[in-house]
Design an enzyme around this catalytic site. Structure first.
Site, PDB file in Angstrom:
ATOM      1  N   GLY A 105      40.130  51.268  29.778  1.00  0.00           N
ATOM      2  CA  GLY A 105      38.847  51.623  30.362  1.00  0.00           C
ATOM      3  C   GLY A 105      38.689  53.106  30.608  1.00  0.00           C
ATOM      4  N   LEU A 106      39.655  53.899  30.153  1.00  0.00           N
ATOM      5  CA  LEU A 106      39.579  55.343  30.348  1.00  0.00           C
ATOM      6  C   LEU A 106      39.003  55.964  29.088  1.00  0.00           C
ATOM      7  CD1 LEU A 106      43.060  55.806  32.026  1.00  0.00           C
ATOM      8  CD2 LEU A 106      40.849  55.747  33.155  1.00  0.00           C
ATOM      9  N   LYS A 125      40.229  63.300  29.417  1.00  0.00           N
ATOM     10  CA  LYS A 125      40.664  63.793  30.725  1.00  0.00           C
ATOM     11  C   LYS A 125      41.141  62.636  31.606  1.00  0.00           C
ATOM     12  CE  LYS A 125      39.279  66.672  34.642  1.00  0.00           C
ATOM     13  NZ  LYS A 125      39.880  65.778  35.644  1.00  0.00           N
ATOM     14  N   PRO A 142      42.149  48.553  25.074  1.00  0.00           N
ATOM     15  CA  PRO A 142      43.450  49.173  24.811  1.00  0.00           C
ATOM     16  C   PRO A 142      43.593  50.576  25.370  1.00  0.00           C
ATOM     17  CG  PRO A 142      42.102  49.240  22.838  1.00  0.00           C
ATOM     18  CD  PRO A 142      41.359  48.394  23.838  1.00  0.00           C
ATOM     19  N   LEU A 143      42.493  51.173  25.804  1.00  0.00           N
ATOM     20  CA  LEU A 143      42.570  52.474  26.454  1.00  0.00           C
ATOM     21  C   LEU A 143      42.449  52.348  27.964  1.00  0.00           C
ATOM     22  CD1 LEU A 143      40.434  54.505  23.894  1.00  0.00           C
ATOM     23  CD2 LEU A 143      42.922  54.358  24.074  1.00  0.00           C
ATOM     24  N   TYR A 163      28.681  38.365  25.167  1.00  0.00           N
ATOM     25  CA  TYR A 163      28.470  39.806  25.285  1.00  0.00           C
ATOM     26  C   TYR A 163      26.987  40.144  25.192  1.00  0.00           C
ATOM     27  CZ  TYR A 163      33.493  40.534  24.389  1.00  0.00           C
ATOM     28  OH  TYR A 163      34.864  40.533  24.435  1.00  0.00           O
TER      29      TYR A 163
END
Length: 289
Positions: free
Chosen positions: A215-216, A220, A212-213, A53
């Site tokens: 990439g959002l 909105k 876990p989201l 990373y």
């Protein structure tokens, strides 16, 4: 925050993924320091990094190890090393221009552990994870190397990342209790890791959903693409992200999501999902969405 078991150690039910942590102009160091402090204040104790990373320089070079050095310096600045289970990974490598490659040769994985020990400034890694299967190295050979690493005393526990059910079972048969986690992608938008969650629940291995989201990052975006989560969020007066993470926690007692965050408000909101208990009807609606 409620806790869950990672091997024999309790950690907060929500962790913090550090992949996007970097000291660029849009992420000044003090903002990252404040984010780490907010995470700890909210009960987040599992921090996840990797030797691959880092954004690197303007040409995408020198990224290897950058994230590890950054988080180690922040933890030292805050004096909170003893409050964190700091997990890292090896097996991914950065290529010229900032690309990504794999190297699961025994020599590389052994050297990766030593390099992470040095960059993180510890005598033993709390959790070292094999980052990704390497098409050039048979997985049973990789597991053999992980076994050597687990037996070396340089790591307290080992984990897998991006592994399928067969690979998890193979590793568990060789590593036994030394294998404490599997980290795969899982989110409202990416549910194909459900079989891996089932295997982990069966074997008593923690499952750490990365991204876990999905990439959002914005409420909105999650609401537009997954309206069922937005409806539950509106009814509960919470963010769609909290609903997504609470839904993931409800998949199995071994699930510990590790959302990314670069701002204090983001990790504080995510951490609150640990206290959000969804009803059976809400879970059914989210499962069907």
């Amino acid at each position: 925050m409620q806790t869950r078991l990672l091997g024999g150690r309790e950690v907060g039910a929500i962790g913090l993924g550090l992949m996007t942590f970097d000291q660029t102009g849009t992420q000044p160091r003090q903002q990252l320091v404040d984010t780490v402090r907010a995470a700890l204040d909210a009960g987040v104790t599992l921090f996840d990094t990797a030797d691959a990373y880092g954004p690197g320089d303007e040409k995408g070079q020198d990224a290897q190890g950058e994230n590890e050095r950054l988080i180690a310096s922040i933890l030292d600045e805050l004096g909170v090393r003893d409050q964190v289970l700091l997990a890292t990974k090896g097996g991914h490598v950065r290529t010229d221009g900032g690309g990504w490659g794999t190297d699961s040769s025994a020599a590389h994985l052994r050297s990766a552990v030593d390099a992470s020990l040095d960059r993180l400034g510890v005598e033993q890694l709390a959790l070292w994870q094999h980052h990704r299967p390497d098409p050039q190295v048979p997985y049973d050979e990789v597991v053999g190397t992980i076994k050597e690493i687990a037996d070396s005393g340089k790591v307290a526990a080992v984990g897998l990342s991006n592994a399928d059910p067969e690979q998890i079972r193979l590793a568990h048969s060789v590593l036994g209790d030394a294998l404490v986690s599997v980290q795969n992608q899982f989110s409202p938008a990416f549910r194909s890791s459900a079989p891996e969650i089932e295997v982990c629940a069966e074997l008593g291995i923690a499952f750490l959903p990365w991204s876990p989201l999905g990439g959002l990052g914005s409420a909105k975006g999650l609401a537009d693409d997954h309206p069922a989560f937005a409806r539950v969020a509106e009814a509960r007066g919470v963010s769609p992200q909290q609903v997504a993470l609470a839904w993931e926690l409800a998949q199995a007692p071994v699930v510990i999501p590790i959302p990314g965050a670069k701002r204090p408000s983001s990790i504080t909101d995510s951490a609150a999902a640990a206290d959000l208990e969804l009803t059976a009807d809400e879970l059914a609606a989210l499962d069907a969405s």
